[in-house]
Design a protein around this motif. Structure first.
Motif, mmCIF file in Angstrom:
data_model
loop_
_atom_site.group_PDB
_atom_site.id
_atom_site.type_symbol
_atom_site.label_atom_id
_atom_site.label_comp_id
_atom_site.label_asym_id
_atom_site.label_seq_id
_atom_site.Cartn_x
_atom_site.Cartn_y
_atom_site.Cartn_z
ATOM 1 N N GLU A 1 46.951 -15.772 52.977
ATOM 2 C CA GLU A 1 45.857 -15.281 52.278
ATOM 3 C C GLU A 1 46.074 -14.199 51.322
ATOM 4 O O GLU A 1 45.270 -14.139 50.345
ATOM 5 C CB GLU A 1 44.858 -14.454 53.427
ATOM 6 C CG GLU A 1 44.115 -15.737 54.161
ATOM 7 C CD GLU A 1 42.939 -16.530 53.637
ATOM 8 O OE1 GLU A 1 42.256 -15.496 52.954
ATOM 9 O OE2 GLU A 1 42.551 -17.320 53.630
ATOM 10 N N PHE A 2 47.273 -13.231 51.575
ATOM 11 C CA PHE A 2 47.341 -12.178 50.731
ATOM 12 C C PHE A 2 48.402 -12.474 49.753
ATOM 13 O O PHE A 2 48.804 -11.633 49.065
ATOM 14 C CB PHE A 2 47.880 -10.897 51.813
ATOM 15 C CG PHE A 2 46.824 -10.352 52.516
ATOM 16 C CD1 PHE A 2 46.000 -9.210 51.987
ATOM 17 C CD2 PHE A 2 46.278 -11.032 53.731
ATOM 18 C CE1 PHE A 2 45.104 -8.751 52.646
ATOM 19 C CE2 PHE A 2 45.499 -10.317 54.428
ATOM 20 C CZ PHE A 2 44.627 -9.318 53.874
ATOM 21 N N GLU A 3 49.115 -13.512 49.791
ATOM 22 C CA GLU A 3 49.985 -13.977 48.884
ATOM 23 C C GLU A 3 51.361 -12.965 48.986
ATOM 24 O O GLU A 3 51.829 -12.429 47.985
ATOM 25 C CB GLU A 3 49.567 -14.327 47.545
ATOM 26 C CG GLU A 3 48.784 -15.633 47.613
ATOM 27 C CD GLU A 3 48.386 -16.087 45.881
ATOM 28 O OE1 GLU A 3 48.966 -15.605 45.104
ATOM 29 O OE2 GLU A 3 47.518 -16.914 46.066
ATOM 30 N N VAL A 4 51.659 -12.833 50.097
ATOM 31 C CA VAL A 4 52.795 -11.805 50.414
ATOM 32 C C VAL A 4 53.779 -12.513 51.445
ATOM 33 O O VAL A 4 53.030 -13.501 51.979
ATOM 34 C CB VAL A 4 52.395 -10.434 50.763
ATOM 35 C CG1 VAL A 4 51.676 -9.737 49.716
ATOM 36 C CG2 VAL A 4 51.864 -10.556 52.233
ATOM 37 N N SER A 5 54.965 -12.065 51.560
ATOM 38 C CA SER A 5 55.856 -12.604 52.586
ATOM 39 C C SER A 5 55.318 -12.546 54.131
ATOM 40 O O SER A 5 54.669 -11.424 54.200
ATOM 41 C CB SER A 5 57.254 -12.179 52.265
ATOM 42 O OG SER A 5 57.382 -10.807 52.568
ATOM 43 N N THR A 6 55.819 -13.222 54.989
ATOM 44 C CA THR A 6 55.461 -12.819 56.338
ATOM 45 C C THR A 6 56.113 -11.558 56.722
ATOM 46 O O THR A 6 55.695 -10.768 57.586
ATOM 47 C CB THR A 6 55.762 -14.025 57.301
ATOM 48 O OG1 THR A 6 57.298 -14.340 57.284
ATOM 49 C CG2 THR A 6 55.355 -15.196 57.037
ATOM 50 N N THR A 7 57.460 -11.131 56.001
ATOM 51 C CA THR A 7 58.039 -10.096 56.643
ATOM 52 C C THR A 7 56.970 -8.657 56.110
ATOM 53 O O THR A 7 56.793 -7.944 56.715
ATOM 54 C CB THR A 7 59.328 -9.992 55.652
ATOM 55 O OG1 THR A 7 60.035 -11.126 56.296
ATOM 56 C CG2 THR A 7 60.117 -8.812 55.976
ATOM 57 N N ALA A 8 56.417 -9.067 54.948
ATOM 58 C CA ALA A 8 55.588 -7.888 54.259
ATOM 59 C C ALA A 8 54.551 -7.641 55.245
ATOM 60 O O ALA A 8 54.252 -6.610 55.771
ATOM 61 C CB ALA A 8 55.198 -8.216 52.766
ATOM 62 N N ILE A 9 53.902 -8.776 55.723
ATOM 63 C CA ILE A 9 52.584 -8.684 56.686
ATOM 64 C C ILE A 9 53.232 -8.068 57.919
ATOM 65 O O ILE A 9 52.685 -7.269 58.501
ATOM 66 C CB ILE A 9 52.168 -10.348 56.909
ATOM 67 C CG1 ILE A 9 51.408 -10.615 55.900
ATOM 68 C CG2 ILE A 9 51.410 -10.188 58.219
ATOM 69 C CD1 ILE A 9 50.142 -9.909 55.681
ATOM 70 N N LYS A 10 54.480 -8.530 58.688
ATOM 71 C CA LYS A 10 55.007 -7.923 59.716
ATOM 72 C C LYS A 10 55.167 -6.509 59.574
ATOM 73 O O LYS A 10 54.900 -5.583 60.555
ATOM 74 C CB LYS A 10 56.190 -8.587 60.306
ATOM 75 C CG LYS A 10 55.862 -9.854 60.610
ATOM 76 C CD LYS A 10 57.255 -10.825 61.203
ATOM 77 C CE LYS A 10 57.021 -12.371 61.260
ATOM 78 N NZ LYS A 10 58.249 -12.900 61.727
ATOM 79 N N ILE A 11 55.669 -5.999 58.485
ATOM 80 C CA ILE A 11 56.077 -4.657 58.178
ATOM 81 C C ILE A 11 54.771 -3.715 58.302
ATOM 82 O O ILE A 11 54.563 -2.864 58.833
ATOM 83 C CB ILE A 11 56.781 -4.247 56.867
ATOM 84 C CG1 ILE A 11 58.210 -4.904 57.166
ATOM 85 C CG2 ILE A 11 56.761 -2.861 56.571
ATOM 86 C CD1 ILE A 11 59.032 -5.025 56.192
ATOM 87 N N ARG A 12 53.680 -4.340 57.505
ATOM 88 C CA ARG A 12 52.446 -3.680 57.386
ATOM 89 C C ARG A 12 51.831 -3.430 58.814
ATOM 90 O O ARG A 12 50.939 -2.682 59.053
ATOM 91 C CB ARG A 12 51.444 -4.571 56.640
ATOM 92 C CG ARG A 12 50.199 -3.832 56.188
ATOM 93 C CD ARG A 12 50.217 -2.748 55.119
ATOM 94 N NE ARG A 12 49.017 -2.273 54.651
ATOM 95 C CZ ARG A 12 48.756 -0.978 54.726
ATOM 96 N NH1 ARG A 12 49.519 -0.060 54.699
ATOM 97 N NH2 ARG A 12 47.608 -0.756 54.025
ATOM 98 N N LEU A 13 51.863 -4.775 59.762
ATOM 99 C CA LEU A 13 51.358 -4.379 60.866
ATOM 100 C C LEU A 13 51.956 -3.928 62.054
ATOM 101 O O LEU A 13 51.646 -3.859 63.164
ATOM 102 C CB LEU A 13 50.934 -5.848 61.515
ATOM 103 C CG LEU A 13 50.013 -6.989 60.679
ATOM 104 C CD1 LEU A 13 50.002 -8.336 61.207
ATOM 105 C CD2 LEU A 13 48.641 -6.221 60.651
ATOM 106 N N GLY A 14 53.423 -3.297 61.566
ATOM 107 C CA GLY A 14 54.135 -2.611 62.623
ATOM 108 C C GLY A 14 55.027 -3.413 63.537
ATOM 109 O O GLY A 14 55.362 -3.190 64.590
ATOM 110 N N LYS A 15 54.865 -4.733 63.103
ATOM 111 C CA LYS A 15 55.846 -5.710 64.117
ATOM 112 C C LYS A 15 57.149 -5.622 63.682
ATOM 113 O O LYS A 15 58.185 -6.388 64.247
ATOM 114 C CB LYS A 15 55.325 -7.078 63.794
ATOM 115 C CG LYS A 15 53.791 -7.064 64.175
ATOM 116 C CD LYS A 15 53.383 -6.657 65.797
ATOM 117 C CE LYS A 15 51.942 -6.715 65.924
ATOM 118 N NZ LYS A 15 51.717 -6.208 67.319
ATOM 119 N N LEU A 16 57.791 -5.063 62.535
ATOM 120 C CA LEU A 16 59.091 -4.912 62.462
ATOM 121 C C LEU A 16 59.629 -3.764 62.109
ATOM 122 O O LEU A 16 58.811 -2.757 61.771
ATOM 123 C CB LEU A 16 59.319 -5.831 61.033
ATOM 124 C CG LEU A 16 59.460 -7.220 61.040
ATOM 125 C CD1 LEU A 16 59.891 -7.773 59.558
ATOM 126 C CD2 LEU A 16 60.429 -7.749 61.927
#
Length: 164
Positions: A149-164
């Motif tokens: 949806e956001f056209e970003v990497s899953t890593t970027a999503i995880k960092i944004r969500l505080g999962k990494l």
């Protein structure tokens, strides 16, 4: 008015401009750059270099490595916009960021540019809305759906969500 207050005003004005682009996904990062008066060029850059921002003939130009995947290019553009807004006075002859978004600037300044890039590409209100929309998805399935949806990497999503 002091330079610090002018700087805060400059940053807030830029954030207001960026918010205008937070109504459609994926966020149109190239359009944001254009609205800020920054040109974006897809370029062949040395191996390991994701992007750079330089001032050429009174115009700021972001160069993005054509060999990086689209999601990486989008984050690189947003990262360099972060430097343009937050660290403009430090750009000088240019800031070159490697694949880990490291440059001659301090880790703190690179982290600021990364955080700003995340705010551009993955605004919290849109993330919350999409998480609600995808409420049946969990963990990796959710991260994958959000990254598309956001056209970003899953890593970027995880960092944004505080999962990494």
């Amino acid at each position: 008015m002091s330079n610090i207050n002018m700087s805060k005003e400059h940053i807030e004005n830029a954030r207001m401009l960026i918010r205008q682009f937070h109504n459609i996904l994926p966020v149109k990062v190239g359009s944001i750059a254009s609205k800020l008066g920054v040109k974006v060029k897809i370029s062949t850059l040395p191996t390991g270099i994701s992007g750079e921002i330089k001032k050429e003939d009174n115009t700021y130009i972001i160069k993005v490595n054509r060999h990086d995947v689209k999601e990486r290019q989008r984050f690189t553009i947003a990262h360099e916009i972060g430097h343009f807004i937050l660290h403009k006075e430090m750009i000088g002859d240019g800031i070159v960021d490697d694949a880990l978004y490291r440059s001659k600037l301090s880790d703190r300044l690179e982290a600021e540019a990364n955080k700003f890039a995340a705010e551009i590409l993955m605004p919290w209100d849109l993330i919350k809305s999409k998480i609600e929309e995808f409420r049946d998805l969990k963990n990796e399935e959710l991260y994958e759906a959000l990254s598309k949806e956001f056209e970003v990497s899953t890593t970027a999503i995880k960092i944004r969500l505080g999962k990494l």
